[in-house]
Enzyme design. Structure first.
Site, PDB file in Angstrom:
ATOM      1  N   TRP A 197       0.825  -1.374  -0.113  1.00 11.07           N
ATOM      2  CA  TRP A 197      -0.093  -0.174   0.139  1.00 11.07           C
ATOM      3  C   TRP A 197       0.928   1.125  -0.028  1.00 11.07           C
ATOM      4  O   TRP A 197       1.887   1.253   0.983  1.00 11.07           O
ATOM      5  CB  TRP A 197      -1.052  -0.028   1.042  1.00 11.07           C
ATOM      6  CG  TRP A 197      -1.786   1.299   1.336  1.00 11.07           C
ATOM      7  CD1 TRP A 197      -3.031   1.308   0.873  1.00 11.07           C
ATOM      8  CD2 TRP A 197      -1.475   2.294   1.910  1.00 11.07           C
ATOM      9  NE1 TRP A 197      -3.440   2.857   1.110  1.00 11.07           N
ATOM     10  CE2 TRP A 197      -2.432   3.427   1.751  1.00 11.07           C
ATOM     11  CE3 TRP A 197      -0.240   2.799   2.745  1.00 11.07           C
ATOM     12  CZ2 TRP A 197      -2.509   4.724   2.227  1.00 11.07           C
ATOM     13  CZ3 TRP A 197      -0.232   4.139   3.314  1.00 11.07           C
ATOM     14  CH2 TRP A 197      -1.269   5.201   2.962  1.00 11.07           C
ATOM     15  N   ASP A 364     -16.180  11.977  -0.912  1.00  9.88           N
ATOM     16  CA  ASP A 364     -15.624  10.623  -0.546  1.00  9.88           C
ATOM     17  C   ASP A 364     -16.452   9.791   0.636  1.00  9.88           C
ATOM     18  O   ASP A 364     -17.370  10.331   1.085  1.00  9.88           O
ATOM     19  CB  ASP A 364     -13.947  10.679  -0.231  1.00  9.88           C
ATOM     20  CG  ASP A 364     -13.420   9.593  -0.747  1.00  9.88           C
ATOM     21  OD1 ASP A 364     -13.263   8.581   0.201  1.00  9.88           O
ATOM     22  OD2 ASP A 364     -12.665   9.564  -1.766  1.00  9.88           O
ATOM     23  N   ARG A 441      -9.255  -3.261   8.418  1.00  9.30           N
ATOM     24  CA  ARG A 441      -9.838  -1.960   8.461  1.00  9.30           C
ATOM     25  C   ARG A 441     -11.318  -2.019   9.120  1.00  9.30           C
ATOM     26  O   ARG A 441     -12.169  -1.177   8.697  1.00  9.30           O
ATOM     27  CB  ARG A 441      -9.783  -1.439   7.016  1.00  9.30           C
ATOM     28  CG  ARG A 441      -9.858   0.276   6.956  1.00  9.30           C
ATOM     29  CD  ARG A 441      -9.983   0.745   5.459  1.00  9.30           C
ATOM     30  NE  ARG A 441      -9.844   2.136   5.561  1.00  9.30           N
ATOM     31  CZ  ARG A 441     -10.806   2.736   4.976  1.00  9.30           C
ATOM     32  NH1 ARG A 441     -12.054   2.400   4.735  1.00  9.30           N
ATOM     33  NH2 ARG A 441     -10.855   4.171   4.994  1.00  9.30           N
ATOM     34  N   LYS A 474     -16.703   6.492  -7.835  1.00  9.10           N
ATOM     35  CA  LYS A 474     -15.340   5.949  -7.449  1.00  9.10           C
ATOM     36  C   LYS A 474     -15.757   4.619  -6.506  1.00  9.10           C
ATOM     37  O   LYS A 474     -16.273   4.777  -5.520  1.00  9.10           O
ATOM     38  CB  LYS A 474     -14.618   6.912  -6.489  1.00  9.10           C
ATOM     39  CG  LYS A 474     -13.154   6.178  -6.049  1.00  9.10           C
ATOM     40  CD  LYS A 474     -12.447   7.183  -5.206  1.00  9.10           C
ATOM     41  CE  LYS A 474     -10.986   6.685  -5.057  1.00  9.10           C
ATOM     42  NZ  LYS A 474     -10.330   7.638  -4.248  1.00  9.10           N
ATOM     43  N   TRP A 475     -15.425   3.419  -7.168  1.00  5.68           N
ATOM     44  CA  TRP A 475     -15.896   2.078  -6.475  1.00  5.68           C
ATOM     45  C   TRP A 475     -14.553   1.608  -5.829  1.00  5.68           C
ATOM     46  O   TRP A 475     -13.747   1.208  -6.394  1.00  5.68           O
ATOM     47  CB  TRP A 475     -16.240   1.200  -7.647  1.00  5.68           C
ATOM     48  CG  TRP A 475     -16.586  -0.188  -7.171  1.00  5.68           C
ATOM     49  CD1 TRP A 475     -16.077  -1.321  -6.299  1.00  5.68           C
ATOM     50  CD2 TRP A 475     -17.915  -0.910  -7.643  1.00  5.68           C
ATOM     51  NE1 TRP A 475     -16.547  -2.317  -6.387  1.00  5.68           N
ATOM     52  CE2 TRP A 475     -17.916  -2.300  -6.953  1.00  5.68           C
ATOM     53  CE3 TRP A 475     -18.901  -0.568  -8.504  1.00  5.68           C
ATOM     54  CZ2 TRP A 475     -18.888  -3.180  -7.079  1.00  5.68           C
ATOM     55  CZ3 TRP A 475     -20.023  -1.521  -8.715  1.00  5.68           C
ATOM     56  CH2 TRP A 475     -19.864  -2.832  -8.051  1.00  5.68           C
ATOM     57  N   ASP A 476     -14.717   1.714  -4.562  1.00  8.68           N
ATOM     58  CA  ASP A 476     -13.600   1.104  -3.576  1.00  8.68           C
ATOM     59  C   ASP A 476     -13.727  -0.231  -3.156  1.00  8.68           C
ATOM     60  O   ASP A 476     -14.790  -0.857  -3.087  1.00  8.68           O
ATOM     61  CB  ASP A 476     -13.227   2.205  -2.494  1.00  8.68           C
ATOM     62  CG  ASP A 476     -11.943   2.505  -2.205  1.00  8.68           C
ATOM     63  OD1 ASP A 476     -11.172   1.457  -2.499  1.00  8.68           O
ATOM     64  OD2 ASP A 476     -11.515   3.274  -1.333  1.00  8.68           O
ATOM     65  N   MET A 477     -12.468  -0.730  -2.546  1.00  9.35           N
ATOM     66  CA  MET A 477     -12.441  -2.227  -1.888  1.00  9.35           C
ATOM     67  C   MET A 477     -11.239  -2.176  -1.236  1.00  9.35           C
ATOM     68  O   MET A 477     -10.036  -2.218  -1.619  1.00  9.35           O
ATOM     69  CB  MET A 477     -12.492  -3.136  -3.167  1.00  9.35           C
ATOM     70  CG  MET A 477     -12.727  -4.628  -2.708  1.00  9.35           C
ATOM     71  SD  MET A 477     -11.275  -5.490  -2.388  1.00  9.35           S
ATOM     72  CE  MET A 477     -11.593  -7.159  -2.277  1.00  9.35           C
ATOM     73  N   CYS A 516     -11.290   1.515  -7.701  1.00  7.98           N
ATOM     74  CA  CYS A 516      -9.936   1.764  -6.371  1.00  7.98           C
ATOM     75  C   CYS A 516     -10.089   0.436  -5.673  1.00  7.98           C
ATOM     76  O   CYS A 516     -11.011  -0.382  -5.628  1.00  7.98           O
ATOM     77  CB  CYS A 516     -10.441   3.091  -6.032  1.00  7.98           C
ATOM     78  SG  CYS A 516      -9.461   3.441  -4.555  1.00  7.98           S
ATOM     79  N   ASP A 538      -2.983   5.572  -3.219  1.00  8.32           N
ATOM     80  CA  ASP A 538      -3.399   6.507  -2.188  1.00  8.32           C
ATOM     81  C   ASP A 538      -2.182   7.459  -1.844  1.00  8.32           C
ATOM     82  O   ASP A 538      -2.318   8.597  -1.198  1.00  8.32           O
ATOM     83  CB  ASP A 538      -3.543   5.844  -0.880  1.00  8.32           C
ATOM     84  CG  ASP A 538      -5.312   5.201  -0.964  1.00  8.32           C
ATOM     85  OD1 ASP A 538      -5.850   5.558  -1.945  1.00  8.32           O
ATOM     86  OD2 ASP A 538      -5.447   4.422  -0.049  1.00  8.32           O
TER      87      ASP A 538
END
Length: 737
Positions: A197, A364, A441, A474-477, A516, A538
């Site tokens: 990361w 966001d 997380r 924005k599609w995050d995972m 993302c 990031d």
């Protein structure tokens, strides 16, 4: 035709513009003869070494096992004495892993078939020729169909495999690679992309020695740590010279890229779904399709390979309408506010951003449920009206009234234990029967391979996007998969993800969609099939981004890399960098901002105006041009340089970043690349006082970049052709006189 089959010699020959790929059928075995620079002969002699011991089984049956251990099988299978890494392993109902594939038949046709349920390269019928070759094992009922789609002009062969159970009993697929490539000799390096990361896709190059090297992910995604790319090149190959092969898997889950050098100095390279933790039950009559593997050949070094990948993906992978469009310059509120925002704060950012020339506000994480930190509410996709007073539509309408577009962040695959959704459906998470699932997380993963879970995720996305004039998602995972209950779930999960995103792009075709995954953990061709851009990392520190973006551009176009201008000191590294440098480095990507525009100086606001103008001026060139690496700070420790050249070679954009100043040092000599030797170019911006020069001079003699006071200083130099203009006319007249 780019694919031919010689019936008499039993030879398949696949030709691209500059490469040839040859296979031969011998004693029923399909073997790989040659892959490299284009050759004219159909069969280039005995490259299979069939006249050497142990000879073919038809001549020397007593050493058939030894023969199998040295023969370059086109699709090697487990269990019949090929003791190298194999592409296929299938377990029979009796518990045996054995497969003896023999050539059966073939089909050659124009065009290319889609892959059901998975992303795939596409094109016009006249652009592609495909061969299907069937291999069968009559004892087990296994039929393997090898697909080869030749993109002749781009020196690309796209490969995949279909495995069919033609027998009566159940089979278990334990390994099913998408492609195997066999190269003679031991003089190869492999290039792979690694990191973590905040420092994704750092380039690693290493020689292949006797034994096996594996670059892989078993994290349920392509991952921050490894990317589904492998480059293969000679020890002497450089950025601009030498033969280079590139393999890239069109897949967004667990993968393996394998390089092996055998005792006979023959190299075998494979790519496909990671066989570790994978199995797939195949009942009678059922088939299993592997993801596609893109195989690129370049005779012009690593850079030539990169440019072939870029051209292929821009034209034959990315479907979005935005692939050829200017994308709006956006500002994301994440590093400006994190979770501490409300409508008033967002509107204040939007108003001042609009004055600076920014065109879209992206809201966001933190707008839903009762989410004021990352400990809760994932899965509860309803608006938190304590923050967004009056609801989402009112906020979007207010932002639109300012003259700004609106975008939103979602993480549809995730669930928080502290959520109404988890309270109602604790059984919806990926988990085993024996252990409590692990948090990462402070969140768990929804098992979207279950139909009802997938439908819930889709409803949340659809309802949110339909509720207001939302023009960007924005599609995050933000975590990796673990606690996997069986060998099929990881692949089923990826198929469900693809189904969700296919629905998204069909239901909302005008939406600007960005994938993302905690930064760049899902930067792969599978995601590019659905979204024209992916959040690159990031870490927006421009010094770090030089390495991240350089590695990403090994096979992915600049237009796909989400890149923003960040705050300084940087929130990840603490490094202080000039505002100008942050803008110049972000230009090698989609370009946007991630800072609190209400707290920056008037001088910096003026710089944003200049930078947004810079983006619109050069975005078409950056988006569609040919990318050349000139120098890397990872190699020299001091500076980085790269350029983008238009397809007609009439303009170019050169980026130079002095990462570390050096005492008592003269100017640096940069040798430009990609220009037309006979064209005359002028420095239209960023390089004062230079006379127009021929492309041959700029590339062979180079230009000097004077030292700039201070670290992390950058220059952007715009070069354009004046061939045929006044300068050339004067020069021609003088030469004639």
């Amino acid at each position: 035709m780019s694919i031919i089959y010689d019936e008499e010699k039993k030879i398949f020959k696949l030709d691209t513009r500059l490469s040839s790929y040859i296979m031969a059928v011998t004693e029923g075995n399909l073997g790989q003869v040659y892959y490299g620079r284009k050759i004219n002969d159909i069969y280039p002699g005995d490259l299979l070494r069939l006249k050497e011991l142990p000879l073919t089984p038809g001549v020397n049956a007593r050493e058939e096992a030894a023969f199998n251990d040295s023969y370059p099988f086109e699709y090697p299978a487990e269990g019949r004495s090929d003791f190298r890494e194999n592409a296929l392993a299938v377990e029979t109902e009796d518990g045996f892993e054995i497969c003896d594939l023999k050539y059966d038949t073939y089909r050659i046709y124009d065009g290319k078939k889609p892959v059901e349920g998975m992303p795939a390269l596409f094109g016009k019928e006249w652009e592609i020729t495909t061969a299907e070759i069937d291999l069968t094992d009559s004892k087990t009922g296994i039929k393997v169909t090898l697909f080869y789609s030749v993109f002749e002009e781009l020196d690309v062969i796209v490969r995949r495999v279909r495995i069919t159970n033609t027998g009566t009993g159940k089979l278990i697929i334990k390994r099913a690679m998408s492609a195997s490539v066999s190269l003679d000799g031991d003089g190869y390096d492999v290039i792979t992309l690694h990191g973590a990361w905040g420092r994704e896709r750092r380039v690693q190059r290493r020689p292949i020695d006797i034994g096996t090297y594996v670059c892989s992910s078993k994290r349920g995604e392509t991952s921050h740590q490894d990317n589904c790319f492998m480059g293969i090149c000679g020890h002497d190959a450089t950025e601009d010279h030498g033969e280079v092969y590139g393999l890239n898997l069109v897949y967004s889950g667990n993968f393996a890229a394998i390089a092996e050098l055998s005792q006979f100095e023959r190299s075998r390279f494979m790519m496909g779904i990671n066989p570790e933790r994978f199995s797939w039950a195949l009942l009678s009559g059922e088939s299993f399709d592997t993801p596609e593997c893109v195989c690129v050949f370049s005779g012009e070094g690593i850079g030539g390979m990169s440019r072939r990948f870029h051209d292929l993906y821009r034209k034959h992978l990315i479907r979005s309408r935005f692939v050829d469009r200017d994308r709006p310059v956006l500002i994301n509120n994440w590093e400006a506010t994190y979770f501490d925002f409300n409508s008033e704060k967002l509107l204040s950012i939007a108003k001042q951003a609009k004055e600076c020339g920014i065109e879209m506000l992206v809201m966001d994480d933190g707008w839903f449920g009762h989410r004021n930190n990352d400990d809760s509410s994932l899965g509860d996709w309803y608006v938190n009206e304590d923050k967004i007073q009056g609801g989402l539509k009112k906020l979007v309408d207010d932002v639109n009234a300012i003259g700004m577009k609106f975008g939103i962040w979602m993480e549809p695959e995730m669930i928080s234990p502290d959520s109404k959704l988890y309270e109602a459906h604790p059984d919806w998470v990926i988990r085993t029967k024996t252990h409590e699932p692990l948090l990462s997380r402070c969140q768990l993963v929804l098992d979207i391979s279950k139909e009802e879970v997938k439908e819930y995720a889709w409803k949340c996305v659809k309802d949110t996007l339909s509720s207001a004039n939302i023009e960007y998602l924005k599609w995050d995972m933000n975590r990796q998969l673990c606690d996997i209950p069986d060998g099929e779930i990881s692949h089923k999960y990826v198929l469900a993800l693809y189904e969700l995103q296919e629905r998204l792009v069909n239901e909302f075709p005008e939406l600007l969609f960005e994938n993302c995954s905690g930064g760049g953990a899902r930067f792969d061709p599978g995601m590019l099939y659905y979204s024209p851009q992916i959040w690159c990392s990031d870490d927006m520190d421009p010094v770090e981004r030089l390495s991240i973006q350089r590695g990403t551009a090994i096979c992915y176009p600049l237009s796909t890399m989400g890149a923003h201008v960040c705050s300084s000191p940087n929130h990840t590294t603490g490094r202080v960098t000039p505002f100008e440098t942050r803008g110049i480095v972000a230009l090698a990507g989609t370009f946007g901002y991630e800072l609190d525009v209400t707290k920056i100086s008037a001088e910096e606001k003026e710089l944003i105006k200049k930078q947004t103008d810079m983006y619109h001026r050069y975005s078409m060139l950056v988006r569609n041009g040919d990318y050349y690496r000139l120098a890397s700070v990872d190699d020299n420790g001091y500076y980085d340089a790269y350029m983008v050249v238009s397809k007609d070679k009439k303009e170019a954009l050169l980026t130079y970043v002095q990462v570390r100043a050096r005492a008592n040092y003269k100017s640096r000599r940069l040798y430009l690349k990609g220009l037309d030797e006979d064209m005359v170019y002028e420095f239209a911006e960023g390089y004062e006082g230079a006379s127009p020069l021929h492309g041959s001079t700029l590339m062979n003699a180079g230009i000097n970049i004077e030292p700039i006071p201070g670290d992390t200083q950058a220059r952007l130099i715009y070069i354009k052709s004046v061939s045929g203009g006044l300068f050339k006319d004067i020069l021609t007249g003088l030469m004639g006189a």
